[in-house]
Design an enzyme around this catalytic site. Structure first.
Site, PDB file in Angstrom:
ATOM      1  CD  GLU A 454     -39.555  -0.364  28.737  1.00  0.00           C
ATOM      2  OE1 GLU A 454     -38.841  -1.306  29.145  1.00  0.00           O
ATOM      3  OE2 GLU A 454     -40.779  -0.455  28.588  1.00  0.00           O
ATOM      4  CD  GLU A 530     -42.503  -1.837  24.595  1.00  0.00           C
ATOM      5  OE1 GLU A 530     -41.543  -1.178  24.149  1.00  0.00           O
ATOM      6  OE2 GLU A 530     -42.361  -2.786  25.381  1.00  0.00           O
TER       7      GLU A 530
HETATM    8  C1  GAL Z   1     -40.609  -3.571  27.360  1.00  0.00           C
HETATM    9  C2  GAL Z   1     -39.372  -3.383  26.501  1.00  0.00           C
HETATM   10  C3  GAL Z   1     -39.321  -4.405  25.385  1.00  0.00           C
HETATM   11  C4  GAL Z   1     -39.607  -5.766  25.915  1.00  0.00           C
HETATM   12  C5  GAL Z   1     -40.945  -5.759  26.602  1.00  0.00           C
HETATM   13  C6  GAL Z   1     -41.373  -7.105  27.136  1.00  0.00           C
HETATM   14  O1  GAL Z   1     -40.518  -2.967  28.566  1.00  0.00           O
HETATM   15  O2  GAL Z   1     -39.372  -2.107  25.943  1.00  0.00           O
HETATM   16  O3  GAL Z   1     -38.062  -4.372  24.777  1.00  0.00           O
HETATM   17  O4  GAL Z   1     -38.606  -6.134  26.778  1.00  0.00           O
HETATM   18  O5  GAL Z   1     -40.845  -4.880  27.692  1.00  0.00           O
HETATM   19  O6  GAL Z   1     -42.578  -6.978  27.831  1.00  0.00           O
END
Ligand code: GAL
Length: 818
Positions: A454, A530
């Protein structure tokens, strides 16, 4: 035995006769001694919190001062290198130093401070103030070691560390997630020359991420001793270019380093062993290596009827590398590897030829009680919990993991997405990625490299250029694994995705981006790097902003799906390859959707101690074949008698039926990977859910209204520990009523004590707003549970852990130490 000694003596004599005088010191060593040793260096350190004016002393360079290397006999006190004055050694007060063993994270012992300026973003690191600290250790090196190459390896120091040995500045290392090495051969004192002192400055005032990162030497430290002709650091690379039914080809590439002042002739022998220790193949090459040069030799072996590695069958093999000079083995080195075929195509993820969607979780590295300084046992414990849930994939978010974690993933069977920390093609950025890949590329568990997470440059032209350089670097170091980037935007812009082998989607369900992209770019290889980010506090069923609790009935944070729904997408769209749910465990920092007083995240499927939240059962239902039904909330609502109450559940049965106080309130067809709900009227008693397949009951769950807390119970995950000073028992503590039912709202304070050679290294309760110290021997339960971690000493016998709580019946657990 005698014969072997004679062979040694004869060989040593021959070597002495044939080599020049320079080499005599080397050959004073017996062949056995020349072999590699890797000595754990975790014990017996001292720790000093706060800064010491080292820089001034370095510049001073006075006789007897910090940079003086001529001190012949230096006691620990003189060598402590704490100077207040250019000309004078400051008082070394042992009282200012605390005795510690590694791994060590001093931040976990710091108080919580309500200050949004701490960390890279408000609440990011969980409201604890990182800082500067020093570690020192006195150690002796036997006289007989002179002539060996001796180096020290720090697996991980958070962060920006500077190392001095006997007053010599050895170097500096920034990354908090990658190892650092120093060759100490020249500056060590051998035998009677005196004691050695190593001093390490850790400056954690800066950060690398937006989560709790800890402070200190939080991974293992090793002392490596080799001869002058040895396998280079991370010098083996084992690949399996052919994995066919009945046969695999194993490519063994070995890089050697010659630290002698002359060229050397040697034989490299590589033997492949199976798990029973049977030699499957032996390859030998005789060559010369130039003085101070490196040489890479490639050998090939065949394995007939290979046992393929997979999470279900984690079969491992081993290559034993030997360097032999004139009949004497001068280095021996072992590399574990596996034989498996991973293919990521535009149709999905394939393991050993079969579609194999990855059931993964993303995880930060901390745990209750210990911060980021996890004894190996705790990593094993976390992985065991994930495996039990049915997970077969682990994403090391967002940085390189501790090496032992990868060893464990190899041996228990867990696919790993291994992650680089920074999107940077600077010299340092390339060096960091290179270290990561060279360190980890023999692990069968590692299936892909993740180059970034990200970053704001995703989808930009500059970002694409940097990424492309990293992709090239990765391909050069390892042509067997694809690379990805865990992107949350910019998939179709700037050519960014085009330079990747596999395009990573973080939360790609938004607008069904990943499905649209699949239609638009049918050749694109994809992976859900993710997903989910479902927030819930264990045992809480109402949002409570003041206290910082999120209900398990919540709707999530807005950028993810409900537990289970994320997996439904993978099943529906197998081209997505698999998913990494954010996160397997809660972690300190990032207490989204709240801030103070909340100090830990709520994203975990399990809390910081590994206690499951309700969403856990959505994954267990989706990821295992065990018929399961799980409903919530608990059934202790004295204030809600006669009121309507919502019941929600997860499961994997075709139908579910709910009984309230023994009466059925209806049977429902369950939609796969979706939760089910009823609204019922609350009266104390019981709530029972039953699951049916083909009309037959296959699962059930009973929840009862409890009476008041009456007793404490202790459940250790093991009944014995190793007497190695490192092993840990994870002891789960429950507050129960007179009938032994866990009281789901109990928050009693429990005090612990240990008899025998063991100690409490930390405690936790999974309450994301708890400000209790973590490294003391007492803890409040949170919604029925807390946890205490007991570490063994080095004495065999028994450790008795006792738990008491004011009005409750206490408990004792006995751990055998062997
Ligand atoms: C994602 C990020 C993670 C965490 C997560 C929380 O976008 O990669 O590190 O912050 O969001 O939802």
């Amino acid at each position: 035995m005698i014969c072997r000694s004679l062979v040694f003596v004869t060989s040593v004599v021959i070597l002495l006769l044939t080599d020049n005088a320079y080499l005599a010191a080397q050959h004073r060593l017996e062949g056995e001694q020349l072999k590699r040793s890797r000595i754990n260096f975790d014990q017996g350190w001292q720790f000093h919190k706060g800064d010491i004016a080292i820089k001034r002393a370095v510049k001073a360079g006075k006789q007897g001062g910090l940079t003086d290397a001529d001190v012949k006999v230096v006691t620990g006190e003189e060598a402590v290198i704490a100077y207040t004055d250019k000309n004078k050694v400051a008082d070394y007060k042992p009282g200012d130093w605390e005795n510690v063993n590694l791994p060590h994270d001093w931040l976990v012992g710091e108080p919580f401070l309500h200050d949004d300026n701490i960390g890279s973003q408000p609440a990011g690191n969980g409201y604890r103030q990182p800082g500067i600290g020093f570690y020192r250790k006195e150690f002796e090196i036997p006289e007989g070691d002179e002539g060996k190459r001796i180096s020290i390896v720090f697996d991980g120091i958070f962060r920006n560390s500077t190392v001095w040995v006997n007053g010599h500045l050895m170097g500096n290392h920034e990354s908090g997630y990658l190892p650092s090495f120093y060759d100490l051969t020249d500056v060590l004192r051998y035998g009677k020359e005196g004691k050695n002192v190593i001093l390490v400055k850790v400056d954690a005032t800066d950060f690398e991420g937006w989560w709790y990162e800890g402070c200190g030497i939080y991974r293992h430290v090793w002392l490596i001793k080799t001869g002058s002709l040895h396998v280079d650091q991370y010098g083996t690379f084992i690949t399996t270019p052919v994995v066919a039914p009945g046969k695999a080809t194993v490519n063994i590439s070995t890089t050697l380093q010659n630290d002698y002042n002359v060229d050397r002739k040697f034989t490299l022998i590589s033997r492949v062993f199976d798990k029973n220790g049977t030699v499957l193949s032996s390859q030998s090459s005789t060559q010369s290596i130039p003085t101070h040069g490196k040489l890479t030799i490639t050998q090939q072996a065949n394995v007939v009827s290979p046992q393929l590695w997979s999470p279900e069958t984690p079969s491992l093999y081993k290559v034993r590398t030997e360097i032999v000079e004139k009949g004497i083995t001068v280095d021996n080195y072992e590399t574990i590897f596996g034989i498996r075929k991973v293919e990521i195509t535009s149709n999905g993820f394939f393991l050993n030829g079969k579609l194999y969607p990855v059931k993964g979780t993303a995880n930060h590295q901390d745990f209750a009680g210990v911060g980021v300084a996890l004894p190996d046992k705790l990593n094993a414990y976390k992985l065991k919990l994930l495996k039990e849930m049915g997970s077969n994939g682990y994403r090391c978010a967002h940085h390189p993991p501790t090496p032992e974690l990868l060893d464990m993933c190899d041996s228990i069977g867990m696919l790993v997405l291994d992650e680089n920390r920074q999107l940077s093609s600077s010299v340092q950025g390339i060096e960091d990625l290179t270290t990561l890949i060279r360190r980890d590329r023999n692990h069968p568990a590692v299936f892909m490299w993740n180059l970034e997470n990200e970053e704001s440059l995703e989808g930009t032209v500059t970002g694409r250029r940097i990424l492309e350089t990293l992709v090239e670097t990765a391909h050069q170091l390892d042509s067997t694994r694809p690379v990805t980037a865990a992107m949350n935007h910019g998939w179709d812009e700037g050519g960014y995705s085009d330079v990747l082998d596999v395009v990573g989607y973080n939360y790609g369900q938004r607008g069904m981006q990943y499905v649209k992209d699949h239609e638009q770019y049918p050749k694109r290889k994809m992976f859900v790097t993710e997903s989910t980010s479902y927030v819930a506090t264990r045992g809480e069923y109402e949002d409570n902003r003041g206290q910082g609790y999120v209900s398990n009935f919540g709707m999530g944070v807005g950028w993810g799906l409900q537990p289970g729904q994320d997996w439904k997408h993978i099943v529906q769209y197998p081209f997505l390859g698999g998913t990494f749910v954010w996160t397997g465990f809660d972690y300190r920092g990032e207490p989204t959707p709240y801030r103070w007083p909340c100090v830990s995240s709520h994203f975990g499927i399990m809390d910081l101690c590994g206690f499951p939240k309700d969403g856990y059962y959505a994954y267990k239902a989706a990821w295992t074949d065990t018929p399961l039904v799980h409903v919530f909330p608990h059934w202790n609502w004295p204030g809600k008698v006669g009121q309507k109450i919502m019941i929600r559940g997860y499961g994997n049965c075709e139908e579910v039926e709910l009984f309230v106080n023994g009466k059925s309130v209806g049977r429902k067809k369950a939609e796969p990977f979706e939760y089910f709900e009823w609204e019922v009227v609350y009266h104390p008693g019981s709530l029972e859910a039953r699951g049916y397949n083909g009309g037959r009951q296959v699962a059930s769950q009973l929840i009862e209204t409890t009476t008041a807390p009456e007793q404490v119970t202790l459940t250790s995950d093991v009944d014995h520990l190793n007497a190695d000073g490192c092993d840990v028992a994870v002891v789960n503590v429950a507050i129960r009523d007179a009938s032994g039912r866990v009281v789901p709202v109990a928050n009693n304070l429990v005090r612990f004590s240990v008899e025998g050679d063991g100690r409490i290294i930390g405690s936790g309760n999974g309450d994301p707003s708890s400000h209790e110290p973590e490294n003391t021997s007492q803890r409040s339960a949170f919604n029925g549970y807390c946890q205490v971690l007991v570490q063994s000493g080095k004495t065999t016998g028994e450790i008795r852990l006792k738990a008491v709580s004011e009005t409750l019946v206490g408990a004792t657990v006995i751990l055998k130490v062997q």
